[in-house]
Design an enzyme around this catalytic site. Structure first.
Site, PDB file in Angstrom:
ATOM      1  N   ALA A   1      39.817  34.745  33.439  1.00  0.00           N
ATOM      2  CA  ALA A   1      40.753  34.031  34.320  1.00  0.00           C
ATOM      3  C   ALA A   1      42.084  34.768  34.421  1.00  0.00           C
ATOM      4  CB  ALA A   1      40.964  32.611  33.816  1.00  0.00           C
ATOM      5  N   TYR A   2      42.600  35.204  33.269  1.00  0.00           N
ATOM      6  CA  TYR A   2      43.877  35.915  33.263  1.00  0.00           C
ATOM      7  C   TYR A   2      43.786  37.206  34.077  1.00  0.00           C
ATOM      8  CZ  TYR A   2      47.930  38.437  31.407  1.00  0.00           C
ATOM      9  OH  TYR A   2      49.097  39.143  31.281  1.00  0.00           O
ATOM     10  N   SER A   3      42.731  37.980  33.841  1.00  0.00           N
ATOM     11  CA  SER A   3      42.576  39.240  34.573  1.00  0.00           C
ATOM     12  C   SER A   3      42.341  38.998  36.054  1.00  0.00           C
ATOM     13  CB  SER A   3      41.426  40.066  33.984  1.00  0.00           C
ATOM     14  OG  SER A   3      41.809  40.670  32.767  1.00  0.00           O
TER      15      SER A   3
END
Length: 290
Positions: free
Chosen positions: A151-153
């Site tokens: 999700a962060y990437s």
């Protein structure tokens, strides 16, 4: 540059309550800007307020907050132009993709993508008028997507694309868009990311624990390493200051030797090479955490 109460230009820094954002607000104030420092709580505003730093309550997912900031820029009592916007606000939602809920994904994107876009769109007329500069704080996670960072990437990859498209749309009108890519930086985002990861992994089923506990150990060891060995927020702020003030800025600046290395690897390494390298790294990290 000597700090002065007389400034001729405005700078906005989001996520300025701690870490890179706070250090950047302080650095740009020392560079001679009047900094509108976006924070979410009054207690943080009280802590950061000083000469050339004017805290503003800003949650980038709140349109009212954005509208208030736009009005503040437009009604500046000294008629100072908005020189730069540093999009630094963000969150880290880290867990295996199988475990993340859609609400987790929406939270990551609401803050780290849609909020950045909403604020940038709202301030673009002022930046076009001043031929200003937009600094988007990305991440090595936006160059190489590691396991547990889906999700962060994804959000950081999205901001890479947004930054490139926006640069190609507005550069001919005098607005410069720069990406600043940190590697390991010792900030509070590490602690908040660990807390979020702990909350999410606590919901895993027994089968998911079997699949992902080693990966979770590796993530925790890596995050603790960032906090221990990462560059300081003040070092990161120095790089951002160069991106803001350079006469002819580069399209990307990296922060830390690890970020420079990952940036190069992203350009030349094959997917399978990266898969193997990252898998071995995770095994080593998980073993060190036992």
């Amino acid at each position: 540059m000597t700090l002065s109460t007389e400034t001729s230009q405005l700078a906005i820094v989001t996520g300025a309550s701690s870490g890179i954002g706070k250090a950047t607000a302080q650095r740009l104030a020392a560079d001679g800007f009047h900094v509108l420092a976006g924070v979410r709580k009054q207690s943080d505003a009280d802590k950061i307020a000083c000469v050339n730093i004017e805290p503003v309550i800003l949650d980038v997912t709140d349109q009212t907050h954005i509208d208030n900031l736009v009005a503040r820029v437009a009604s500046d009592p000294k008629k100072r132009p908005l020189r730069t916007l540093v999009n630094n606000a963000g969150v880290a939602v880290n867990a295996p993709i199988e475990v993340l809920t859609l609400d987790d994904w929406r939270y990551q994107f609401d803050v780290s993508v849609f909020g950045q876009i909403a604020l940038t769109r709202a301030l673009l007329p002022a930046l076009l008028a001043s031929k200003g500069r937009i600094i988007n704080i990305t991440s090595v996670g936006g160059r190489v997507a590691m396991a547990n960072f889906g999700a962060y990437s994804a959000a950081k990859f999205a901001m890479e694309a947004v930054s490139d498209s926006l640069r190609r749309e507005v550069e001919e009108f005098g607005v410069t868009v720069v990406k600043v890519t940190p590697g390991a930086v010792s900030t509070n985002l590490t602690d908040s990311g660990l807390a979020t990861a702990a909350r999410i992994t606590a919901t895993m089923t027994p089968d998911q624990h079997t699949r992902y506990d080693e990966l979770t150990k590796a993530f925790i060891a890596q995050a603790e390493g960032f906090a221990r060995d990462g560059v300081t927020p003040e070092h990161a702020a120095g790089v951002i200051s160069r991106a803001v003030t350079a006469r002819k800025p580069k399209t990307r600046y990296t922060i830390g030797t690890d970020a420079a290395l990952v940036n190069r690897m992203a350009r030349i390494a094959t997917d399978r090479f990266l898969d193997g390298t990252l898998r071995r790294q995770n095994r080593k990290l998980a073993k060190s955490a036992r």
